[in-house]
Scaffold this active site. Structure first.
Site, PDB file in Angstrom:
ATOM      1  N   GLY A  13      36.356  30.590  62.083  1.00  0.00           N
ATOM      2  CA  GLY A  13      35.121  29.974  61.593  1.00  0.00           C
ATOM      3  C   GLY A  13      33.893  30.168  62.448  1.00  0.00           C
ATOM      4  O   GLY A  13      33.008  29.300  62.472  1.00  0.00           O
ATOM      5  N   MET A  91      40.382  34.534  53.362  1.00  0.00           N
ATOM      6  CA  MET A  91      41.208  35.725  53.184  1.00  0.00           C
ATOM      7  C   MET A  91      41.997  35.713  51.861  1.00  0.00           C
ATOM      8  O   MET A  91      43.126  36.189  51.818  1.00  0.00           O
ATOM      9  CB  MET A  91      42.120  35.913  54.400  1.00  0.00           C
ATOM     10  N   HIS A 110      31.136  40.682  55.178  1.00  0.00           N
ATOM     11  CA  HIS A 110      32.218  41.639  55.422  1.00  0.00           C
ATOM     12  C   HIS A 110      31.854  42.515  56.629  1.00  0.00           C
ATOM     13  O   HIS A 110      30.708  42.965  56.738  1.00  0.00           O
ATOM     14  CB  HIS A 110      32.432  42.507  54.173  1.00  0.00           C
ATOM     15  N   ASP A 146      35.144  43.266  47.726  1.00  0.00           N
ATOM     16  CA  ASP A 146      33.980  43.591  48.562  1.00  0.00           C
ATOM     17  C   ASP A 146      33.036  44.572  47.862  1.00  0.00           C
ATOM     18  O   ASP A 146      32.453  45.463  48.504  1.00  0.00           O
ATOM     19  CB  ASP A 146      34.449  44.179  49.916  1.00  0.00           C
TER      20      ASP A 146
HETATM   21  C1  GAR Z   1      34.496  38.026  60.033  1.00  0.00           C
HETATM   22  O1  GAR Z   1      34.420  39.189  60.815  1.00  0.00           O
HETATM   23  C2  GAR Z   1      34.228  38.352  58.572  1.00  0.00           C
HETATM   24  O2  GAR Z   1      33.271  39.351  58.384  1.00  0.00           O
HETATM   25  C3  GAR Z   1      35.601  38.810  58.135  1.00  0.00           C
HETATM   26  O3  GAR Z   1      36.488  37.922  58.753  1.00  0.00           O
HETATM   27  C4  GAR Z   1      35.923  37.481  59.984  1.00  0.00           C
HETATM   28  C5  GAR Z   1      35.936  35.971  60.010  1.00  0.00           C
HETATM   29  O4  GAR Z   1      35.546  35.526  61.270  1.00  0.00           O
HETATM   30  N1  GAR Z   1      35.742  38.794  56.720  1.00  0.00           N
HETATM   31  C6  GAR Z   1      36.406  39.726  56.045  1.00  0.00           C
HETATM   32  O5  GAR Z   1      36.994  40.648  56.572  1.00  0.00           O
HETATM   33  C7  GAR Z   1      36.400  39.531  54.539  1.00  0.00           C
HETATM   34  N2  GAR Z   1      36.782  40.731  53.871  1.00  0.00           N
HETATM   35  P1  GAR Z   1      35.149  34.010  61.483  1.00  0.00           P
HETATM   36  O6  GAR Z   1      36.311  33.171  60.912  1.00  0.00           O
HETATM   37  O7  GAR Z   1      35.040  33.856  62.968  1.00  0.00           O
HETATM   38  O8  GAR Z   1      33.863  33.750  60.757  1.00  0.00           O
END
Ligand code: GAR
Length: 201
Positions: A13, A91, A110, A146
């Site tokens: 998060g 996810m 993304h 995406d």
């Molecule tokens: C982030 O890098 C986001 O861009 C990615 O998951 C991570 C979450 O980090 N999202 C994806 O890959 C979606 N396809 P966070 O929980 O620290 O915000």
């Protein structure tokens, strides 16, 4: 008007935290109305609680089918009177049922320059492909993975000695800047979508 956000997150998060911080400083005319996670242990839920934001865990295993799970998600989002849904490391792929029944627009962040490297492990995909630049994308969510209209992108260089971790970190710093900016533009009514094109005034 302050936009009310529902943030959906499965993990640590940090993007949620960037949105919380930006809403607290007034950088974005928005507030986080609720944080919802499909993972009980998600640090995102703790971040919400620490900031006095309702934190809701919805266990996918309690529902026989995806539609029931998603209709519970939709009910929670509506219960908190949200104007916009922000996916922040959520996810799970939202089904056409969710998209058809959501009263709010949905945006996602993304960690690649879409349409390159959608799906999982975007930073690893970028390294393996050998691109010299990567970055992050904030986009509206549509039925594909995406694939929705692109709101904003930020570019970072890829270095020869980069690992998945070092590239992810460089991209993440840009994510934390870009996501609040996108929300701010939407909250100010400056974002218009026409087909695949997003116009920012
Ligand atoms: C982030 O890098 C986001 O861009 C990615 O998951 C991570 C979450 O980090 N999202 C994806 O890959 C979606 N396809 P966070 O929980 O620290 O915000």
């Amino acid at each position: 008007m302050r936009l009310r956000l529902a943030v959906l997150a499965s993990g640590r998060g940090t993007n949620l935290q960037a949105l919380i911080d930006a809403s607290k400083t007034g950088e974005i005319p928005a507030e986080i109305a609720v944080v919802i996670s499909d993972k009980k242990e998600a640090i995102a839920l703790k971040r919400a609680k620490d900031n006095g934001i309702p934190a809701v865990y919805i266990d996918r295993n309690n529902f026989g089918c995806k539609e029931l799970f998603e209709s519970t998600l939709l009910d929670e989002i509506n219960k908190y009177d949200c104007d916009l849904v922000c996916l922040a490391g959520f996810m799970r792929i939202l089904s056409p049922y969710f998209l058809a029944n959501s009263e709010q627009k949905i945006i996602n962040i993304h960690p690649s320059l879409l349409p390159a490297f959608p799906g999982l492990h975007a930073q690893k995909q970028a390294l393996e492909y050998g691109v010299k630049f990567s970055g992050c994308t904030v986009h509206f969510v549509d039925k594909g993975v995406d694939s929705g209209p692109i709101i904003l992108q930020a570019v970072v260089p890829v270095y020869e000695n980069d690992t998945e971790e070092s590239l992810s970190e460089r991209i993440l710093r840009e994510e934390h800047r870009l996501y609040p900016l996108a929300v701010s533009l939407i909250a100010q009514g400056r974002v218009k979508v026409e087909g695949r094109k997003v116009w920012i005034s």
